[in-house]
Design a protein around this motif. Structure first.
Motif, mmCIF file in Angstrom:
data_model
loop_
_atom_site.group_PDB
_atom_site.id
_atom_site.type_symbol
_atom_site.label_atom_id
_atom_site.label_comp_id
_atom_site.label_asym_id
_atom_site.label_seq_id
_atom_site.Cartn_x
_atom_site.Cartn_y
_atom_site.Cartn_z
ATOM 1 N N SER A 1 41.999 55.085 35.993
ATOM 2 C CA SER A 1 41.757 56.358 35.314
ATOM 3 C C SER A 1 42.073 57.534 36.233
ATOM 4 O O SER A 1 42.747 58.495 35.832
ATOM 5 C CB SER A 1 40.302 56.429 34.845
ATOM 6 O OG SER A 1 40.046 57.640 34.187
ATOM 7 N N LYS A 2 41.610 57.454 37.478
ATOM 8 C CA LYS A 2 41.896 58.509 38.456
ATOM 9 C C LYS A 2 43.396 58.595 38.746
ATOM 10 O O LYS A 2 43.952 59.686 38.857
ATOM 11 C CB LYS A 2 41.121 58.258 39.745
ATOM 12 C CG LYS A 2 39.636 58.568 39.649
ATOM 13 C CD LYS A 2 38.927 58.217 40.937
ATOM 14 C CE LYS A 2 37.442 58.424 40.934
ATOM 15 N NZ LYS A 2 36.734 58.415 39.707
ATOM 16 N N ARG B 1 42.523 51.153 29.174
ATOM 17 C CA ARG B 1 42.006 49.966 28.504
ATOM 18 C C ARG B 1 42.792 48.766 28.997
ATOM 19 O O ARG B 1 44.014 48.760 28.947
ATOM 20 C CB ARG B 1 42.153 50.092 27.006
ATOM 21 C CG ARG B 1 41.589 48.898 26.288
ATOM 22 C CD ARG B 1 41.457 49.164 24.819
ATOM 23 N NE ARG B 1 40.878 48.004 24.187
ATOM 24 C CZ ARG B 1 41.156 47.608 22.983
ATOM 25 N NH1 ARG B 1 41.987 48.299 22.248
ATOM 26 N NH2 ARG B 1 40.600 46.537 22.480
ATOM 27 N N VAL B 2 42.083 47.772 29.502
ATOM 28 C CA VAL B 2 42.703 46.530 29.920
ATOM 29 C C VAL B 2 42.189 45.440 28.981
ATOM 30 O O VAL B 2 40.979 45.271 28.820
ATOM 31 C CB VAL B 2 42.370 46.187 31.390
ATOM 32 C CG1 VAL B 2 43.019 44.866 31.781
ATOM 33 C CG2 VAL B 2 42.837 47.311 32.313
ATOM 34 N N VAL B 3 43.122 44.739 28.355
ATOM 35 C CA VAL B 3 42.784 43.657 27.434
ATOM 36 C C VAL B 3 43.135 42.347 28.142
ATOM 37 O O VAL B 3 44.302 41.957 28.180
ATOM 38 C CB VAL B 3 43.565 43.793 26.103
ATOM 39 C CG1 VAL B 3 43.127 42.721 25.121
ATOM 40 C CG2 VAL B 3 43.376 45.187 25.505
ATOM 41 N N THR C 1 45.549 44.398 42.686
ATOM 42 C CA THR C 1 44.196 44.225 42.139
ATOM 43 C C THR C 1 44.078 43.095 41.131
ATOM 44 O O THR C 1 43.058 42.408 41.089
ATOM 45 C CB THR C 1 43.701 45.521 41.474
ATOM 46 O OG1 THR C 1 44.613 45.899 40.444
ATOM 47 C CG2 THR C 1 43.536 46.620 42.494
ATOM 48 N N LEU C 2 45.098 42.911 40.291
ATOM 49 C CA LEU C 2 45.012 41.895 39.241
ATOM 50 C C LEU C 2 45.869 40.667 39.523
ATOM 51 O O LEU C 2 45.800 39.679 38.799
ATOM 52 C CB LEU C 2 45.397 42.491 37.882
ATOM 53 C CG LEU C 2 44.521 43.645 37.394
ATOM 54 C CD1 LEU C 2 44.990 44.125 36.022
ATOM 55 C CD2 LEU C 2 43.046 43.247 37.358
ATOM 56 N N PRO D 1 34.885 47.146 37.034
ATOM 57 C CA PRO D 1 34.744 48.583 36.782
ATOM 58 C C PRO D 1 35.537 49.426 37.775
ATOM 59 O O PRO D 1 36.093 50.468 37.410
ATOM 60 C CB PRO D 1 33.239 48.824 36.908
ATOM 61 C CG PRO D 1 32.626 47.512 36.529
ATOM 62 C CD PRO D 1 33.575 46.476 37.078
ATOM 63 N N ASP D 2 35.634 48.975 39.029
ATOM 64 C CA ASP D 2 36.397 49.716 40.030
ATOM 65 C C ASP D 2 37.887 49.772 39.676
ATOM 66 O O ASP D 2 38.536 50.797 39.859
ATOM 67 C CB ASP D 2 36.211 49.097 41.413
ATOM 68 C CG ASP D 2 36.895 49.913 42.499
ATOM 69 O OD1 ASP D 2 36.580 51.120 42.621
ATOM 70 O OD2 ASP D 2 37.757 49.348 43.199
ATOM 71 N N VAL D 3 38.428 48.679 39.151
ATOM 72 C CA VAL D 3 39.836 48.671 38.723
ATOM 73 C C VAL D 3 40.036 49.708 37.625
ATOM 74 O O VAL D 3 40.973 50.508 37.660
ATOM 75 C CB VAL D 3 40.269 47.263 38.240
ATOM 76 C CG1 VAL D 3 41.623 47.313 37.539
ATOM 77 C CG2 VAL D 3 40.313 46.282 39.410
#
Length: 158
Positions: A62-63, A79-81, A125-126, A55-57
Motif C-alpha cells: 500500500s505504501k 488486495r492479494v488473492v 516477499t512472496l 499484514p506487513d506485505v
C-alpha cells in the motif's frame, strides 16, 4: 464478458474462469473476485499460500503504491488473492497475475518504473519469480470508478 454486480457505491466483477479481467491475458484455472472501490488499486491473484501474505506485505505494498504514484495512501487499495489454482508455463510453481489500476499516472515510462519496484518486492516477499508473473497496467477513466455513492467523474468534475 464479466458480469457486474453493483453493491452500494462499489462494484464487484465476477470474472469468468480463465481470465482475471476482460482486458487481461488469459490464464488457465483462474477464477477471481475483484472489488474496485477506491483508487489506485493493486490486485494480485496468486497460487502462493495465504500464510505468506502477511499484514506487513499488504501495508508495504500500500505504501509502495502511494509513493510510486504520488497519491495519498488513504485512497490506495491492495488486495492479494492467495491459494488460487493457477499454472504458468505449464507448471504450478509460484506464479501471479496482477492488475495495477489508477486514475492517471499510468503510461509507458511510468509502468517500467512500477514494474522495476513491484517485481523484486513480490519475488522477495512472496517467492514469486519475476519470470512467473504478469502485471496489467490500466489507466481508468474517472467515470469508471464508483466511490461514496457516486463516481470520481462527479467528485473531480472531469
Amino acid at each position: 464478458m464479466p458480469v457486474i454486480y453493483p453493491v452500494c457505491a462499489h462494484f464487484i466483477y465476477f470474472l469468468i474462469p480463465g481470465s482475471i479481467d476482460d482486458c487481461l491475458c488469459t490464464f488457465p484455472s483462474v477464477t477471481v473476485l475483484l472489488t474496485a472501490t477506491t483508487m489506485p488499486m493493486l490486485e494480485i491473484a496468486t497460487n502462493v499460500p495465504k500464510e505468506k501474505v502477511t499484514p506487513d506485505v499488504l501495508t508495504t505494498l500500500s505504501k509502495m503504491v502511494a509513493e510510486m504514484l504520488g497519491k495519498s495512501e488513504s485512497y490506495c487499495m491492495v488486495r492479494v488473492v492467495p491459494d488460487q489454482l493457477m499454472t504458468f508455463g505449464g507448471t504450478t510453481e509460484p506464479c501471479a497475475v496482477t492488475l495495477f489500476c489508477s486514475l492517471g499516472k499510468i503510461g509507458v515510462e511510468e509502468n517500467k518504473t512500477y514494474a522495476a519496484k513491484l517485481f523484486p518486492y513480490l519475488e522477495k516477499t512472496l517467492g514469486i519469480p519475476t519470470d512467473r508473473m504478469y502485471i496489467k497496467f490500466k489507466d481508468l477513466k474517472t467515470s469508471e470508478i464508483g466511490y461514496k455513492g457516486t463516481t470520481f467523474h462527479e467528485i473531480l468534475g472531469r
